[in-house]
Design a protein around this motif. Sequence first.
Motif, PDB file in Angstrom:
ATOM      1  N   LEU A  26      75.010 -10.142  22.718  1.00 45.93           N
ATOM      2  CA  LEU A  26      75.246 -11.529  23.112  1.00 45.93           C
ATOM      3  C   LEU A  26      74.162 -12.486  22.643  1.00 45.93           C
ATOM      4  CD1 LEU A  26      76.551 -10.905  26.750  1.00 45.93           C
ATOM      5  CD2 LEU A  26      77.847 -11.116  24.626  1.00 45.93           C
ATOM      6  N   GLY A  27      73.101 -11.973  22.010  1.00 42.89           N
ATOM      7  CA  GLY A  27      72.087 -12.848  21.433  1.00 42.89           C
ATOM      8  C   GLY A  27      71.192 -13.565  22.427  1.00 42.89           C
ATOM      9  N   VAL A  28      71.015 -13.009  23.620  1.00 41.30           N
ATOM     10  CA  VAL A  28      70.157 -13.626  24.633  1.00 41.30           C
ATOM     11  C   VAL A  28      68.697 -13.288  24.339  1.00 41.30           C
ATOM     12  CG1 VAL A  28      69.607 -13.674  27.114  1.00 41.30           C
ATOM     13  CG2 VAL A  28      72.002 -13.501  26.350  1.00 41.30           C
ATOM     14  N   ASP A  29      67.800 -14.251  24.518  1.00 43.15           N
ATOM     15  CA  ASP A  29      66.363 -13.986  24.376  1.00 43.15           C
ATOM     16  C   ASP A  29      65.957 -12.851  25.314  1.00 43.15           C
ATOM     17  OD1 ASP A  29      63.449 -14.473  25.494  1.00 43.15           O
ATOM     18  OD2 ASP A  29      63.524 -15.461  23.538  1.00 43.15           O
ATOM     19  N   ILE A  30      65.121 -11.926  24.818  1.00 47.92           N
ATOM     20  CA  ILE A  30      64.839 -10.716  25.586  1.00 47.92           C
ATOM     21  C   ILE A  30      64.147 -11.027  26.905  1.00 47.92           C
ATOM     22  CG2 ILE A  30      62.591 -10.213  24.526  1.00 47.92           C
ATOM     23  CD1 ILE A  30      63.475  -7.222  24.576  1.00 47.92           C
ATOM     24  N   ARG A  31      63.372 -12.112  26.996  1.00 47.69           N
ATOM     25  CA  ARG A  31      62.705 -12.432  28.260  1.00 47.69           C
ATOM     26  C   ARG A  31      63.720 -12.865  29.321  1.00 47.69           C
ATOM     27  NH1 ARG A  31      58.779 -14.391  24.469  1.00 47.69           N
ATOM     28  NH2 ARG A  31      56.820 -13.243  24.649  1.00 47.69           N
ATOM     29  N   TYR A  32      64.739 -13.635  28.916  1.00 45.39           N
ATOM     30  CA  TYR A  32      65.802 -13.998  29.858  1.00 45.39           C
ATOM     31  C   TYR A  32      66.654 -12.773  30.207  1.00 45.39           C
ATOM     32  CZ  TYR A  32      64.786 -18.948  29.301  1.00 45.39           C
ATOM     33  OH  TYR A  32      64.173 -20.184  29.320  1.00 45.39           O
ATOM     34  N   ALA A  33      66.841 -11.882  29.225  1.00 47.54           N
ATOM     35  CA  ALA A  33      67.575 -10.640  29.501  1.00 47.54           C
ATOM     36  C   ALA A  33      66.826  -9.784  30.523  1.00 47.54           C
ATOM     37  CB  ALA A  33      67.793  -9.855  28.205  1.00 47.54           C
ATOM     38  N   ILE A  34      65.497  -9.717  30.391  1.00 44.59           N
ATOM     39  CA  ILE A  34      64.693  -8.952  31.342  1.00 44.59           C
ATOM     40  C   ILE A  34      64.798  -9.575  32.732  1.00 44.59           C
ATOM     41  CG2 ILE A  34      62.319  -8.389  31.999  1.00 44.59           C
ATOM     42  CD1 ILE A  34      61.718  -7.954  29.035  1.00 44.59           C
ATOM     43  N   GLY A  35      64.750 -10.908  32.810  1.00 42.45           N
ATOM     44  CA  GLY A  35      64.875 -11.577  34.098  1.00 42.45           C
ATOM     45  C   GLY A  35      66.196 -11.263  34.775  1.00 42.45           C
ATOM     46  N   ALA A  36      67.286 -11.340  34.016  1.00 41.91           N
ATOM     47  CA  ALA A  36      68.602 -11.016  34.581  1.00 41.91           C
ATOM     48  C   ALA A  36      68.681  -9.543  34.959  1.00 41.91           C
ATOM     49  CB  ALA A  36      69.694 -11.365  33.559  1.00 41.91           C
ATOM     50  N   SER A  37      68.075  -8.685  34.127  1.00 44.72           N
ATOM     51  CA  SER A  37      68.087  -7.255  34.414  1.00 44.72           C
ATOM     52  C   SER A  37      67.359  -6.939  35.713  1.00 44.72           C
ATOM     53  CB  SER A  37      67.438  -6.481  33.260  1.00 44.72           C
ATOM     54  OG  SER A  37      67.280  -5.120  33.587  1.00 44.72           O
ATOM     55  N   LEU A  38      66.226  -7.596  35.936  1.00 42.14           N
ATOM     56  CA  LEU A  38      65.463  -7.339  37.163  1.00 42.14           C
ATOM     57  C   LEU A  38      66.281  -7.718  38.400  1.00 42.14           C
ATOM     58  CD1 LEU A  38      61.939  -8.571  36.037  1.00 42.14           C
ATOM     59  CD2 LEU A  38      62.572  -6.223  36.630  1.00 42.14           C
ATOM     60  N   VAL A  39      67.007  -8.833  38.326  1.00 36.93           N
ATOM     61  CA  VAL A  39      67.867  -9.219  39.445  1.00 36.93           C
ATOM     62  C   VAL A  39      68.953  -8.171  39.665  1.00 36.93           C
ATOM     63  CG1 VAL A  39      69.527 -10.947  40.262  1.00 36.93           C
ATOM     64  CG2 VAL A  39      67.415 -11.671  39.151  1.00 36.93           C
ATOM     65  N   SER A  40      69.528  -7.661  38.576  1.00 39.47           N
ATOM     66  CA  SER A  40      70.586  -6.651  38.693  1.00 39.47           C
ATOM     67  C   SER A  40      70.041  -5.330  39.224  1.00 39.47           C
ATOM     68  CB  SER A  40      71.260  -6.430  37.336  1.00 39.47           C
ATOM     69  OG  SER A  40      70.435  -5.676  36.471  1.00 39.47           O
ATOM     70  N   VAL A  41      68.797  -5.009  38.862  1.00 41.67           N
ATOM     71  CA  VAL A  41      68.182  -3.780  39.361  1.00 41.67           C
ATOM     72  C   VAL A  41      68.036  -3.842  40.874  1.00 41.67           C
ATOM     73  CG1 VAL A  41      65.998  -2.517  39.433  1.00 41.67           C
ATOM     74  CG2 VAL A  41      67.002  -3.113  37.239  1.00 41.67           C
ATOM     75  N   ILE A  42      67.669  -5.011  41.385  1.00 43.35           N
ATOM     76  CA  ILE A  42      67.577  -5.176  42.839  1.00 43.35           C
ATOM     77  C   ILE A  42      68.951  -4.950  43.471  1.00 43.35           C
ATOM     78  CG2 ILE A  42      67.048  -6.809  44.691  1.00 43.35           C
ATOM     79  CD1 ILE A  42      65.097  -8.174  42.717  1.00 43.35           C
ATOM     80  N   ALA A  43      70.001  -5.459  42.810  1.00 39.32           N
ATOM     81  CA  ALA A  43      71.360  -5.275  43.330  1.00 39.32           C
ATOM     82  C   ALA A  43      71.766  -3.799  43.301  1.00 39.32           C
ATOM     83  CB  ALA A  43      72.349  -6.108  42.517  1.00 39.32           C
ATOM     84  N   THR A  44      71.436  -3.100  42.213  1.00 39.86           N
ATOM     85  CA  THR A  44      71.753  -1.680  42.114  1.00 39.86           C
ATOM     86  C   THR A  44      71.084  -0.895  43.228  1.00 39.86           C
ATOM     87  OG1 THR A  44      71.915  -1.832  39.706  1.00 39.86           O
ATOM     88  CG2 THR A  44      71.639   0.355  40.629  1.00 39.86           C
ATOM     89  N   SER A  45      69.812  -1.186  43.428  1.00 41.79           N
ATOM     90  CA  SER A  45      69.075  -0.483  44.478  1.00 41.79           C
ATOM     91  C   SER A  45      69.670  -0.758  45.844  1.00 41.79           C
ATOM     92  CB  SER A  45      67.604  -0.918  44.438  1.00 41.79           C
ATOM     93  OG  SER A  45      66.855  -0.270  45.448  1.00 41.79           O
ATOM     94  N   SER A  46      70.017  -2.012  46.097  1.00 43.16           N
ATOM     95  CA  SER A  46      70.577  -2.371  47.399  1.00 43.16           C
ATOM     96  C   SER A  46      71.939  -1.710  47.608  1.00 43.16           C
ATOM     97  CB  SER A  46      70.727  -3.895  47.500  1.00 43.16           C
ATOM     98  OG  SER A  46      69.483  -4.532  47.323  1.00 43.16           O
ATOM     99  N   GLY A  47      72.742  -1.662  46.536  1.00 44.61           N
ATOM    100  CA  GLY A  47      74.087  -1.101  46.674  1.00 44.61           C
ATOM    101  C   GLY A  47      74.104   0.400  46.827  1.00 44.61           C
ATOM    102  N   ALA A  48      73.328   1.096  45.996  1.00 47.35           N
ATOM    103  CA  ALA A  48      73.372   2.554  46.002  1.00 47.35           C
ATOM    104  C   ALA A  48      72.455   3.166  47.044  1.00 47.35           C
ATOM    105  CB  ALA A  48      73.002   3.088  44.613  1.00 47.35           C
ATOM    106  N   ALA A  49      71.275   2.567  47.247  1.00 48.31           N
ATOM    107  CA  ALA A  49      70.282   3.192  48.118  1.00 48.31           C
ATOM    108  C   ALA A  49      70.774   3.337  49.541  1.00 48.31           C
ATOM    109  CB  ALA A  49      68.986   2.383  48.088  1.00 48.31           C
ATOM    110  N   ALA A  50      71.507   2.348  50.046  1.00 44.10           N
ATOM    111  CA  ALA A  50      71.982   2.428  51.433  1.00 44.10           C
ATOM    112  C   ALA A  50      72.882   3.645  51.627  1.00 44.10           C
ATOM    113  CB  ALA A  50      72.733   1.144  51.789  1.00 44.10           C
ATOM    114  N   ALA A  51      73.752   3.902  50.654  1.00 43.38           N
ATOM    115  CA  ALA A  51      74.647   5.058  50.765  1.00 43.38           C
ATOM    116  C   ALA A  51      73.864   6.364  50.677  1.00 43.38           C
ATOM    117  CB  ALA A  51      75.699   5.002  49.656  1.00 43.38           C
ATOM    118  N   TYR A  52      72.887   6.443  49.785  1.00 38.42           N
ATOM    119  CA  TYR A  52      72.116   7.680  49.630  1.00 38.42           C
ATOM    120  C   TYR A  52      71.246   7.963  50.847  1.00 38.42           C
ATOM    121  CZ  TYR A  52      73.472   7.352  44.704  1.00 38.42           C
ATOM    122  OH  TYR A  52      74.175   7.274  43.542  1.00 38.42           O
TER     123      TYR A  52
END
Length: 264
Positions: A26-52
Amino acid sequence: MAAGFLGSLTGLGGGIVIIPLLTIALGVDIRYAIGASLVSVIATSSGAAAAYVREGVSNIRIGMFLEVATTLGALGGAVIALHVAPSAIAVVFGLVLLYSALLTFRAQPGDAPPVPPDPLATRLRMNGTFPSAGGVHAYNVRSVPSGFGLMALAGVLSGLLGIGSGALKVIAMDRVMKIPFKVSTTTSNFMIGVTAAASAGVYLARGYIDPALALPIMLGVLAGSLTGSRLLAHVGTRTLRIVFALAIVLLGLEMIYKGFTGRI
């Protein structure tokens, strides 16, 4: 959704899929991609960790102890990332993924046999049990200082690369601390949200988190992670290792190529 699904099954956090997708496809600058990724990582942890945690697979005591090292490392890594060229970050990102895959391929099929108790781990009450298709399995934890040091490095890589550093966390727990693979992946999922939150604060302060980019990614990742957490108990350890390794080999090679050719 695919990133969240893979992240919850393997403990990677989904960043290894999101960052190459955003920067390469998608041609996104890697720093903005990292920022979005960090937000998604928090979501992944919140979604999966509670079940585990509810299922008794994650080891909360191990996660909270090791999180001290990863959080401090993440703050340092996020500061470093703001002063490093995007192409250099991409190459480091790819090399970390390839090394992680190598260690995973060299691991024994399934989980290693139980190891003798470690005095320090016993004093910290890190030894535990986890449920599986064959019943409840007990395990002991080894090499706590080495694991703590690797977690600090994982934190630096999380802040630098925006991947939640789940790959290194899983390898440190599985290969160094001798924690069963499923416990390692689920405990990694529990930990990566805190690590990513520490890094995300630095990126947010510098303006590298774009809500219009981060929000739809976060929603998709959250949906995928909830689905993956329900399937973990029915997936064999060997299958998890193969999926884990193949995913990061392909993405690692892609990122190294793009970094060297200046297409990031």
